[in-house]
Motif scaffolding. Structure first.
Motif: not given
Lengths: 203, 434, 155
Positions: A182-190
């Motif tokens: 699930l590695s993705m840009p931090a903003k997308l995750f949040n």
């Protein structure tokens, strides 16, 4: 009296601010401003306008390409490339445009969310043993997760009415314990994946 | 004070925004593998060897319909009896989903045993059922079936049917003039005769409390309906009328029977009041109306009628007395039975000259054929709505056999019949309630 | 520690306290069943004759062979003031109860023809056995055609 109104007004402003920032109402593409910004993966559209493909179609292509074993390590960029290529092929077969124009396809937020949702879906599906006679049942589980994929909290937000059915969903989540890949840009995750809801609804 | 109020409002807004996330992911299906259960052989704390092993009875029960896989004791890494003794890692390694542990203890009551057991959720390391079961040493089989039922019910949310029974009519090939009404446990044990006659017996139907069976007997030379009490063998006849007296179907409250009488000149559906032994006519049509079955909520009856020219299924609303046709596919649809949910029915459906059992959704009208055997008839549904038993013919031996299929059509089985003449199965209601 | 995390832990503790499992008491019943028998069983001791009329599938029309038989039989019955019992039978195809009704149609058709031929209604009794008493075993048209019949018995 006045003080009370002032306090209330400030709270309202803060809340509005939170709501608006989370919903990204002005469509500020924060990707451009982030340190870990990576250039868009170039791809070539045959149509004049970039068309947003139907969610189902995109999902089915991703799932086909993605994973026979949901927990094996994969190269995300590679998968997205493959998926986008296939979409191009499908669309080129569908109709014959008059003009050929080259445009760039951004790895946009909506598609990425779909992509990671599919990964999560596959990992849950691989371990969920649904009870006999589950037709017409549906349970909603609220999850909170950290960027490494570890599940921190589980809560039944809408019970199916069947203790056994609810339990089967909770067991599936417990078995996964930690989502892979699930590695993705931090903003997308949040924005999307820190807290989300799983809806177990057999078809 | 006013600042406190502001802080409280802020607190609410802050915490609520954490729940703001919109993402919902739908899980529409799951893994194909069946649930894996491990039942550790119960500790036997009596001073004589056990006459039977509960874990063997449970293993056989749960694996009956390919819905579970049960780990054999040889494959276990440890043998806990108490919850404190469980090492969950051992069971996770073996991919076990649910663990059952327990002990068989002495009882103060002569001839009885106490069984203490627990069902545990291995993935979440939780006890989901803890019980003390009491029963007679002679019926260890029954105790085993009860435990299977509890395990089934905890995991699936619908009752298990391992303690239920099947009533059926047996007509041995060897003897042309012999008819026998029998009952058997689901595992084939306890097969005994309820009533024997040299004249035909048909249409057995269980009372809702499982204590009586109604059936048709030709012992007086014509068809008459009788009710027999299982525990005593006492029989009584319904007030009989001229012509056909048949097809009894018990109401869910046990107070009435719907049946067929032809005293009016042609077969119609009638209602029998068990309290004052009187008949009331429900349908009045010059064609054949037969094979009534009560809906689980007691509000309607489905029955077979050829009023449109060939046998089809109709539904009668008991309060409004309105009749509505339900089947429109095929030229022969008969002998319908409601599923416990009341939303679907099963019946005999003829397709291309062959009789099969069909499952029919009353709301959508959608049908699916469940069987592919020969001359299928008399379907009866298990009280949990998950399995069907029916009568069919074994083409190779030309004998009457009972066969079964799970409602999803996936698991099929045949019950071997020693006499070669088993027909008219009737599945009992849930017999052991807690 | 975030607010949410605190909230989660609090709920976990509350749930943990309330989830103490209690022991259920379960009792196994010992229900057995007892056999029954019947006193009187129907027998045909005073039978004088039995004739058979055959039918085609899903039908209760009497063909010419049948009606001739019935005409002749009616004469004998009238002459000797006999009692008649007409039994309707079916082949095994279809459901049992529906076949019981079909068998009755066959028996009634015969009875009507007897009455037309002068037999008194009071002397006639009709019974349907549906598919319960086949004369021939076998799941083929040869057996089935032999089972689709009405028996006219005189006493």
């Amino acid at each position: 009296m006045q003080n009370l109104f002032a306090g209330f007004f400030i709270s309202l402003l803060i809340h509005l601010g939170l709501v608006l920032s989370v919903s990204n109402i002005f469509n500020i593409d924060l990707l451009d401003f982030q340190a870990d910004y990576s250039p868009p993966i170039p791809a070539y559209l045959v149509f004049e306008e970039p068309e947003l493909i139907s969610k189902k179609k995109y999902e089915s292509i991703i799932i086909k390409n993605v994973i026979s074993d949901p927990r094996q390590k994969i190269n995300i960029e590679e998968i997205i490339l493959k998926a986008d290529k296939e979409i191009l092929i499908l669309e080129s077969k569908a109709s014959q445009p008059k003009k050929v124009k080259k445009k760039e396809l951004h790895l946009n937020d909506k598609n990425t969310v779909l992509f990671f949702s599919s990964i999560i879906e596959e990992q849950i599906k691989a371990v969920w043993k649904k009870p006999i006679a589950s037709d017409d049942l549906s349970v909603e589980i609220f999850l909170s997760m950290v960027p490494t994929g570890e599940i921190l909290g589980v809560e039944v937000t809408r019970s199916s009415g069947s203790e056994a059915f609810d339990r089967s969903a909770l067991i599936a989540v417990a078995k996964v314990e930690k989502f892979e890949n699930l590695s993705m840009p931090a903003k997308l995750f949040n924005d999307n994946f820190r807290n989300f809801t799983l809806v177990f609804k057999p078809q | 004070m006013k600042y406190l109020k502001n802080i409280l409002l802020l607190f609410i807004f802050f915490s609520s925004s954490y729940f703001y996330s919109q993402l919902r992911i739908e899980i529409t299906g799951g893994a194909e593998e069946p649930v894996k259960v491990a039942m550790v052989p119960f500790e036997w704390r009596l001073d004589f060897p056990p006459p039977a092993y509960l874990h063997e009875i449970v293993k056989k029960d749960l694996e009956s319909f390919a819905e579970f896989s049960v780990l054999s004791p040889e494959g276990m890494l440890s043998y806990p009896t108490l919850e404190e003794e469980i090492s969950y890692r051992d069971w996770r390694l073996l991919k076990v989903d649910f663990l059952v542990i327990g002990a068989v203890l002495k009882s103060e009551i002569e001839g009885e045993v106490n069984i203490s057991y627990s069902i545990l959720d291995v993935s979440r390391q939780k006890n989901i059922h803890k019980a003390l079961m009491m029963g007679s040493l002679k019926s260890l089989n029954r105790i085993g079936h009860n435990i299977s039922d509890r395990i089934y019910q905890k995991i699936n949310g619908i009752p298990g049917i391992f303690s239920t029974r099947i009533a059926y009519v047996d007509k041995p090939i060897s003897n042309k003039e012999s008819y026998d009404l029998r009952i058997t446990d689901i595992d084939g044990k306890g097969d005994l005769s309820l009533f024997s006659s040299s004249q035909p017996i048909l249409s057995p139907d269980w009372s809702p409390n499982g204590k009586e069976i109604a059936y048709v007997s030709f012992e007086e030379g014509t068809s008459r309906i009788y009710i027999q009490e299982l525990a005593t063998g006492n029989r009584r006849a319904l007030k009989h009328e001229k012509g056909i007296n048949s097809s009894p179907s018990w109401s869910p409250d046990g107070k009435f029977l719907s049946a067929v009488l032809s005293k009016g000149g042609n077969p119609d559906i009638y209602l029998y009041d068990l309290k004052n032994n009187s008949w009331k006519q429900l349908t009045d049509h010059y064609g054949i109306d037969t094979e009534p079955d009560w809906s689980p909520n007691g509000k309607s009856l489905i029955f077979t009628s050829n009023r449109s020219g060939s046998p089809q299924i109709y539904e009668l609303n008991i309060s409004s007395m309105k009749v509505k046709r339900k089947t429109f596919e095929g030229t022969y649809n008969a002998r319908a039975r409601y599923l416990p949910s009341g939303k679907k029915i099963i019946y005999v459906h003829r397709k291309k000259g062959v009789f099969h059992i069909a499952l029919h959704n009353l709301k959508t009208g959608k049908i699916s054929i469940l069987t592919d055997t020969f001359l299928d008839e008399s379907p009866s549904i298990a009280p949990n709505g998950n399995v069907i038993i029916y009568a069919t013919k074994d083409k190779n031996t030309d004998t009457d056999v009972l066969a079964g299929v799970t409602i999803n059509g996936k698991t099929k089985f045949i019950l071997p019949s020693a006499s070669g003449g088993a027909r008219e199965p009737a599945w009992s209601p849930i017999l052991d309630k807690y | 520690m975030t607010l949410f995390r605190r909230f989660l832990i609090l709920t976990a503790i509350m749930v943990g306290i309330s989830a103490c499992s209690s022991t259920s008491i379960e009792r196994t019943s010992d229900a057995t069943a007892v056999s029954a028998s019947t006193g009187n069983v129907y027998s045909e001791s005073s039978l004088t004759s039995s004739s058979t009329v055959y039918f085609s599938y899903d039908n209760y029309n009497i063909d010419s062979i049948g009606s001739d038989k019935i005409k002749n039989l009616a004469a004998i019955v009238k002459k000797n003031d006999l009692n008649v019992r007409v039994e309707g039978h079916c082949d095994e195809r279809g459901t049992r109860e529906y076949n019981l009704a079909l068998g009755e149609k066959r028996a009634n058709a015969i009875a009507e023809l007897l009455i037309i031929n002068g037999v008194s209604r009071a002397n006639i009794m009709t019974v349907s056995y549906g598919e319960e008493k086949p004369s021939s075993r076998g799941s083929n048209e040869k057996s089935w055609s032999k089972n689709r019949r009405a028996l006219i018995k005189t006493f």
